[in-house]
Motif scaffolding. Sequence first.
Motif, PDB file in Angstrom:
ATOM      1  N   PHE A  39       5.892 -12.337  -4.707  1.00  0.00           N
ATOM      2  CA  PHE A  39       4.820 -11.621  -5.395  1.00  0.00           C
ATOM      3  C   PHE A  39       3.635 -11.382  -4.459  1.00  0.00           C
ATOM      4  CE2 PHE A  39       7.063 -13.901  -8.849  1.00  0.00           C
ATOM      5  CZ  PHE A  39       7.544 -12.790  -9.525  1.00  0.00           C
ATOM      6  N   ALA A  40       3.274 -12.391  -3.671  1.00  0.00           N
ATOM      7  CA  ALA A  40       2.224 -12.191  -2.676  1.00  0.00           C
ATOM      8  C   ALA A  40       2.701 -11.246  -1.579  1.00  0.00           C
ATOM      9  CB  ALA A  40       1.805 -13.535  -2.066  1.00  0.00           C
ATOM     10  N   PHE A  41       3.978 -11.335  -1.227  1.00  0.00           N
ATOM     11  CA  PHE A  41       4.511 -10.471  -0.177  1.00  0.00           C
ATOM     12  C   PHE A  41       4.523  -9.022  -0.617  1.00  0.00           C
ATOM     13  CE2 PHE A  41       7.327  -8.938   3.118  1.00  0.00           C
ATOM     14  CZ  PHE A  41       7.029  -9.778   4.197  1.00  0.00           C
ATOM     15  N   LEU A  42       4.797  -8.783  -1.900  1.00  0.00           N
ATOM     16  CA  LEU A  42       4.766  -7.405  -2.398  1.00  0.00           C
ATOM     17  C   LEU A  42       3.352  -6.846  -2.367  1.00  0.00           C
ATOM     18  CD1 LEU A  42       7.291  -7.508  -5.378  1.00  0.00           C
ATOM     19  CD2 LEU A  42       7.575  -6.386  -3.156  1.00  0.00           C
ATOM     20  N   VAL A  43       2.350  -7.708  -2.550  1.00  0.00           N
ATOM     21  CA  VAL A  43       0.970  -7.252  -2.398  1.00  0.00           C
ATOM     22  C   VAL A  43       0.731  -6.795  -0.957  1.00  0.00           C
ATOM     23  CG1 VAL A  43      -1.463  -7.939  -2.492  1.00  0.00           C
ATOM     24  CG2 VAL A  43       0.117  -8.709  -4.264  1.00  0.00           C
ATOM     25  N   LEU A  44       1.306  -7.515   0.014  1.00  0.00           N
ATOM     26  CA  LEU A  44       1.194  -7.100   1.415  1.00  0.00           C
ATOM     27  C   LEU A  44       1.848  -5.743   1.634  1.00  0.00           C
ATOM     28  CD1 LEU A  44       2.039 -10.459   3.240  1.00  0.00           C
ATOM     29  CD2 LEU A  44      -0.215  -9.520   2.722  1.00  0.00           C
ATOM     30  N   VAL A  45       2.993  -5.529   1.005  1.00  0.00           N
ATOM     31  CA  VAL A  45       3.679  -4.238   1.113  1.00  0.00           C
ATOM     32  C   VAL A  45       2.806  -3.133   0.526  1.00  0.00           C
ATOM     33  CG1 VAL A  45       5.659  -2.916   0.285  1.00  0.00           C
ATOM     34  CG2 VAL A  45       5.989  -5.244   1.123  1.00  0.00           C
ATOM     35  N   ARG A  67       8.069   7.286  -2.075  1.00  0.00           N
ATOM     36  CA  ARG A  67       8.066   6.762  -0.700  1.00  0.00           C
ATOM     37  C   ARG A  67       7.798   5.262  -0.682  1.00  0.00           C
ATOM     38  NH1 ARG A  67       4.000   8.370   2.218  1.00  0.00           N
ATOM     39  NH2 ARG A  67       2.814   9.544   0.666  1.00  0.00           N
ATOM     40  N   GLY A  68       6.880   4.835  -1.534  1.00  0.00           N
ATOM     41  CA  GLY A  68       6.567   3.408  -1.589  1.00  0.00           C
ATOM     42  C   GLY A  68       7.748   2.569  -2.030  1.00  0.00           C
ATOM     43  N   ALA A  69       8.488   3.072  -3.032  1.00  0.00           N
ATOM     44  CA  ALA A  69       9.636   2.326  -3.539  1.00  0.00           C
ATOM     45  C   ALA A  69      10.737   2.226  -2.486  1.00  0.00           C
ATOM     46  CB  ALA A  69      10.175   3.000  -4.800  1.00  0.00           C
ATOM     47  N   ILE A  94       1.068   0.847  -5.694  1.00  0.00           N
ATOM     48  CA  ILE A  94       0.561   1.645  -4.583  1.00  0.00           C
ATOM     49  C   ILE A  94      -0.313   2.778  -5.105  1.00  0.00           C
ATOM     50  CG2 ILE A  94       1.193   3.256  -2.746  1.00  0.00           C
ATOM     51  CD1 ILE A  94       3.618   1.545  -2.170  1.00  0.00           C
ATOM     52  N   ALA A  95       0.172   3.488  -6.135  1.00  0.00           N
ATOM     53  CA  ALA A  95      -0.615   4.577  -6.705  1.00  0.00           C
ATOM     54  C   ALA A  95      -1.951   4.070  -7.240  1.00  0.00           C
ATOM     55  CB  ALA A  95       0.179   5.264  -7.812  1.00  0.00           C
ATOM     56  N   LEU A  96      -1.930   2.920  -7.884  1.00  0.00           N
ATOM     57  CA  LEU A  96      -3.155   2.340  -8.439  1.00  0.00           C
ATOM     58  C   LEU A  96      -4.123   1.926  -7.338  1.00  0.00           C
ATOM     59  CD1 LEU A  96      -4.618   1.357 -11.018  1.00  0.00           C
ATOM     60  CD2 LEU A  96      -3.463  -0.845 -10.722  1.00  0.00           C
ATOM     61  N   VAL A  97      -3.600   1.274  -6.292  1.00  0.00           N
ATOM     62  CA  VAL A  97      -4.450   0.810  -5.200  1.00  0.00           C
ATOM     63  C   VAL A  97      -5.037   1.983  -4.421  1.00  0.00           C
ATOM     64  CG1 VAL A  97      -4.429  -0.410  -2.982  1.00  0.00           C
ATOM     65  CG2 VAL A  97      -3.349  -1.436  -4.981  1.00  0.00           C
ATOM     66  N   VAL A  98      -4.259   3.023  -4.197  1.00  0.00           N
ATOM     67  CA  VAL A  98      -4.768   4.208  -3.501  1.00  0.00           C
ATOM     68  C   VAL A  98      -5.883   4.865  -4.315  1.00  0.00           C
ATOM     69  CG1 VAL A  98      -4.189   6.577  -2.813  1.00  0.00           C
ATOM     70  CG2 VAL A  98      -2.705   4.679  -2.142  1.00  0.00           C
ATOM     71  N   LEU A 158      12.303  -5.600  -7.767  1.00  0.00           N
ATOM     72  CA  LEU A 158      10.849  -5.653  -7.855  1.00  0.00           C
ATOM     73  C   LEU A 158      10.204  -4.482  -7.114  1.00  0.00           C
ATOM     74  CD1 LEU A 158      10.131  -9.458  -7.368  1.00  0.00           C
ATOM     75  CD2 LEU A 158       9.777  -8.126  -9.432  1.00  0.00           C
ATOM     76  N   SER A 159      10.813  -4.069  -6.002  1.00  0.00           N
ATOM     77  CA  SER A 159      10.266  -2.963  -5.225  1.00  0.00           C
ATOM     78  C   SER A 159      10.260  -1.665  -6.027  1.00  0.00           C
ATOM     79  CB  SER A 159      11.070  -2.768  -3.931  1.00  0.00           C
ATOM     80  OG  SER A 159      10.908  -3.874  -3.066  1.00  0.00           O
ATOM     81  N   PHE A 160      11.293  -1.457  -6.833  1.00  0.00           N
ATOM     82  CA  PHE A 160      11.360  -0.232  -7.622  1.00  0.00           C
ATOM     83  C   PHE A 160      10.583  -0.337  -8.928  1.00  0.00           C
ATOM     84  CE2 PHE A 160      14.957   0.744  -4.840  1.00  0.00           C
ATOM     85  CZ  PHE A 160      14.734   2.101  -4.608  1.00  0.00           C
ATOM     86  N   VAL A 161      10.472  -1.552  -9.469  1.00  0.00           N
ATOM     87  CA  VAL A 161       9.800  -1.715 -10.766  1.00  0.00           C
ATOM     88  C   VAL A 161       8.284  -1.813 -10.608  1.00  0.00           C
ATOM     89  CG1 VAL A 161       9.510  -3.274 -12.724  1.00  0.00           C
ATOM     90  CG2 VAL A 161      11.803  -2.771 -11.870  1.00  0.00           C
ATOM     91  N   LEU A 162       7.814  -2.515  -9.586  1.00  0.00           N
ATOM     92  CA  LEU A 162       6.387  -2.790  -9.461  1.00  0.00           C
ATOM     93  C   LEU A 162       5.682  -1.979  -8.379  1.00  0.00           C
ATOM     94  CD1 LEU A 162       6.285  -6.700  -9.796  1.00  0.00           C
ATOM     95  CD2 LEU A 162       5.719  -5.004 -11.530  1.00  0.00           C
ATOM     96  N   VAL A 163       6.278  -1.914  -7.195  1.00  0.00           N
ATOM     97  CA  VAL A 163       5.570  -1.388  -6.033  1.00  0.00           C
ATOM     98  C   VAL A 163       5.070   0.050  -6.197  1.00  0.00           C
ATOM     99  CG1 VAL A 163       5.853  -0.745  -3.595  1.00  0.00           C
ATOM    100  CG2 VAL A 163       6.578  -2.995  -4.388  1.00  0.00           C
ATOM    101  N   PRO A 164       5.875   0.997  -6.696  1.00  0.00           N
ATOM    102  CA  PRO A 164       5.382   2.378  -6.777  1.00  0.00           C
ATOM    103  C   PRO A 164       4.096   2.504  -7.580  1.00  0.00           C
ATOM    104  CG  PRO A 164       7.738   2.284  -7.186  1.00  0.00           C
ATOM    105  CD  PRO A 164       7.257   0.886  -7.197  1.00  0.00           C
TER     106      PRO A 164
END
Length: 226
Positions: free
Chosen positions: A54-60, A160-162, A210-214, A201-207
């Motif tokens: 979970f912390a690593f995905l934040v790094l991603v 792209r993020g996913a 990333i959009a939210l953080v940007v 997790l990469s497909f469910v959370l990361v996209p």
Amino acid sequence: MNDAPAQPAAAFPIARSLFVFALVYGGMTVLAGFLAVKQVMLGPTGLGVEAGIFAFLVLVVLSSATAQLHGASTANRLVVWGFLPLAMSIVLILLVLRLPADPEMWPQGLEAFQLIHATTPRIMAAGPVAYLVSLLLNVWIFSKLRGSGEGSGSVGLMIRGAIASALSQAIDSVIFITLAFGGEREIGTLIAGQALAKIVLSFVLVPFLIALVVRFARWLDRRPIR
């Protein structure tokens, strides 16, 4: 002697979003190692994964958002310099483990501390190697998929993020588990399970993250300096 008051420095010599990203990024590199002690189940999927993911995905997410807003070279520098707090935390852990404990310390607490932090040298070495390779790979894939266009649309950004996260996390699993446990136990099923969980997790959370953080970073950079 010149007593003239010094001129104030620029309030933000770098983008405010990049400053915030760097602060959070450094903390997450250290936190990932602590969270990894616990294995968690991903709800109804039945997939088990170390909680450090979970912390690593934040790094991603942060490295991808940095590449989107400030360029791949800046994102790569964030990843490389983010290694510094990770390396320092390892050195400090090794130092503290070797210092004598206060005889008045709670015995069960001391035992738990030693048990959790006294990981093998192989695991301590595997983490930083997997970190550098996978996160630099994430930035490279994310930036390459953007191509020569702006590529800032929300849908394209999320896709792209996913993809970048899923591929880099799969590589991370292969590197870390091979270096940490290869030759000591059967690692095929362990790699497959970890990689699958991280890809999900990469497909469910990361996209979405990333959009939210940007979006948050652009809002932050538009705020007037006070």
